[in-house]
Write an enzyme that holds these catalytic residues in place. Structure first.
Site, PDB file in Angstrom:
ATOM      1  N   SER A   9      37.854  35.746  63.482  1.00 13.37           N
ATOM      2  CA  SER A   9      36.635  36.553  63.296  1.00 13.37           C
ATOM      3  C   SER A   9      36.677  37.141  61.882  1.00 13.37           C
ATOM      4  O   SER A   9      36.176  38.497  61.681  1.00 13.37           O
ATOM      5  CB  SER A   9      36.201  37.578  64.346  1.00 13.37           C
ATOM      6  OG  SER A   9      37.079  38.397  64.429  1.00 13.37           O
ATOM      7  N   GLY A  45      38.203  45.442  46.223  1.00 15.74           N
ATOM      8  CA  GLY A  45      37.733  44.934  45.334  1.00 15.74           C
ATOM      9  C   GLY A  45      36.466  44.109  44.647  1.00 15.74           C
ATOM     10  O   GLY A  45      35.873  44.714  44.030  1.00 15.74           O
ATOM     11  N   GLY A  46      36.266  42.798  45.236  1.00 17.72           N
ATOM     12  CA  GLY A  46      35.088  42.381  45.027  1.00 17.72           C
ATOM     13  C   GLY A  46      35.258  40.691  45.244  1.00 17.72           C
ATOM     14  O   GLY A  46      36.108  40.283  45.868  1.00 17.72           O
ATOM     15  N   ARG A 264      48.185  37.360  38.802  1.00 15.29           N
ATOM     16  CA  ARG A 264      48.713  38.126  39.613  1.00 15.29           C
ATOM     17  C   ARG A 264      50.264  38.185  39.609  1.00 15.29           C
ATOM     18  O   ARG A 264      50.905  39.017  39.739  1.00 15.29           O
ATOM     19  CB  ARG A 264      48.114  37.931  41.139  1.00 15.29           C
ATOM     20  CG  ARG A 264      46.882  38.521  41.422  1.00 15.29           C
ATOM     21  CD  ARG A 264      46.702  38.932  42.643  1.00 15.29           C
ATOM     22  NE  ARG A 264      45.758  39.919  43.077  1.00 15.29           N
ATOM     23  CZ  ARG A 264      44.993  40.040  44.050  1.00 15.29           C
ATOM     24  NH1 ARG A 264      45.168  39.295  45.075  1.00 15.29           N
ATOM     25  NH2 ARG A 264      44.117  41.086  44.054  1.00 15.29           N
ATOM     26  N   SER A 371      39.233  34.863  47.115  1.00 12.85           N
ATOM     27  CA  SER A 371      39.420  34.633  48.524  1.00 12.85           C
ATOM     28  C   SER A 371      38.296  34.850  49.523  1.00 12.85           C
ATOM     29  O   SER A 371      37.845  34.225  50.223  1.00 12.85           O
ATOM     30  CB  SER A 371      40.544  35.493  49.058  1.00 12.85           C
ATOM     31  OG  SER A 371      40.627  35.285  50.444  1.00 12.85           O
TER      32      SER A 371
END
Ligand SMILES: Cc1cc2nc3c(=O)[nH]c(=O)nc-3n(C[C@H](O)[C@H](O)[C@H](O)COP(=O)(O)OP(=O)(O)OC[C@H]3O[C@@H](n4cnc5c(N)ncnc54)[C@H](O)[C@@H]3O)c2cc1C
Length: 391
Positions: A9, A45-46, A264, A371
């Site tokens: 979920s 973050g977004g 990253r 993501s």
């Protein structure tokens, strides 16, 4: 008997359940803990989408290809980036209010590895806003919900039979949306992680045992900026938007030692190397760290785009706008996962996978903000395709 059973979920499972139900399927959603419990809700973050005037889905795709060190599956990447603007509109229709500037345009930030400002935000609680909107829609739908029902067993018998908690559920098709494994992996390594305790990876193992193929499962991502001090901020993921809005990484001598908006893995490795060279600092409890100079963030940006981060640090006795904070990489994300096609179909017939459990879209190194986007784009595609395949 259901048409579609969704496992998990988080944002991907909720998007899949909703899309399958809207495609006319009888849907069940089973999840390990409460419906709210997931990594998606922790995302701050977004979410990326090429909506700026100087941007395009092609440029977005190119940035992913470069950040993945040319390991991503470009068919999946192009599906992701070309569907991004419509995914944002879908979220808005569900009630997600992305932060806008005074002129009414989306407030966009440039995240690590991106050549354009492309990151949409809801303050710094983007994941909370997205999962709440999706959850409200699922709860108002006909989706049958099974909380506290971890998947233990998945057996093919024409359709699929699943043991979820104390329930046996049968469905024609299954969508696996159970996230990654970084919580368990960090525990085993004795390291810190940003992840929710439910991120333990057993559903990937069940799928592999049933014969599904996976890729890049060894490629785990460290978030460059785990909180290193104060103690109650250890493992907290300091939003990458701190760097997007001006914070820079500094060594013990106050020198910038890397491009703070690099990919990253490059930024994480630069921090580890700097500490190994003896140019890091130590936290009061003896952990390695470098400085993140958050004092360079303009107050107005921080108030609009980082209010949650500021609240957390100030409550812990540190004001990031008055002094640099201590940071070190922490285990964060499973880059690889189950092999899928553009309909999120795995290599097992009738089994779909979306979100962090799936591999290919990010190759071996994900960019931030992709993501949540993957959860929405491939969650919807998985739900629709699972509903169609169930007929
Ligand atoms: C602190 C943090 C900050 C982040 N910030 C960002 C960001 O700003 N932007 C971005 O794009 N990404 C971000 N990410 C990454 C992103 O949030 C996640 O990768 C993504 O949301 C994963 O979504 P998901 O639906 O695949 O999995 P999750 O959200 O992890 O959901 C998985 C679900 O599966 C359930 N589950 C697990 N095992 C079982 C089982 N055996 N049976 C049944 N259910 C099970 C879990 O309980 C959970 O409900 C962040 C991640 C973290 C941890």
């Amino acid at each position: 008997m259901f048409d579609v059973l969704v496992i998990g979920s988080g944002a991907s499972g909720l998007a899949a359940a909703l899309a399958a139900e809207r495609a006319g399927a009888r849907v069940a959603l089973a999840t390990k803990g409460s419906i709210q419990a997931c990594n998606s809700a922790k995302a701050q973050g977004g979410i990326q989408a090429a909506v700026g005037p100087d941007d395009s889905p092609e440029q977005h795709a190119q940035d992913i290809w470069t950040s993945s060190h040319e390991t991503a599956n470009m068919e999946l990447v192009e599906t992701l980036t070309s569907s991004a603007p419509s995914a944002i509109h879908w979220l808005e229709e569900l009630g997600v209010a992305f932060t806008r500037d005074a002129d009414g345009a989306y407030r966009l930030a440039r995240c690590g590895g991106a050549t354009r400002k492309r990151l949409l935000q809801v303050g710094d609680r983007t994941g909370h806003a997205i999962t709440k909107a999706l959850r409200d829609a699922v709860e108002a739908s006909t989706v049958a919900r099974f909380p506290n029902a971890p998947l233990h067993e998945l057996v093919s018998d024409g359709g699929w039979r699943a043991r979820v908690g104390a329930h046996d559920v049968e469905a024609a098709t299954v969508v696996l949306a159970a996230g990654g494994r970084c919580f368990r992996e960090a525990e085993e390594r004795g390291e810190l992680s940003t992840n929710h305790p439910g991120a333990t990876g057993e559903v990937t193992r069940l799928a592999l045992d049933a014969g599904a193929e996976a890729r890049d499962l060894d490629a785990l991502q460290y978030h460059p900026n785990g909180g290193a001090w104060p103690a109650n901020m250890q493992g907290y993921s300091i939003p990458e938007t701190t760097r997007a809005y001006g914070a820079v990484l500094l060594n013990a001598d106050g020198e910038e030692f890397t491009d703070s908006l690099g990919a990253r893995d490059v930024v994480s490795q630069a921090i580890v190397d700097e500490v190994a060279k003896g140019k890091g600092v130590e936290t009061p409890d003896g952990r390695p760290a470098v400085y993140l100079d958050t004092t360079r963030i303009p107050v107005a940006d921080a108030e609009v785009s980082l209010p949650y981060m500021l609240r957390r640090y100030r409550a812990a006795g540190v004001d990031p706008l008055a002094e640099p904070i201590l940071t070190y990489p922490v285990l964060h994300y499973q880059n690889g996962g189950l092999v899928i096609d553009t309909d999120a179909q795995t290599t097992l017939e009738g089994v779909f996978a979306c979100g962090e459990i799936a591999g290919g879209t990010h190759g071996r190194n994900r960019m931030m903000g992709n993501s949540l986007l993957e959860c929405v784009v491939f969650g919807r595609r998985a739900g629709r395709a699972a509903a169609t395949a169930a007929r």
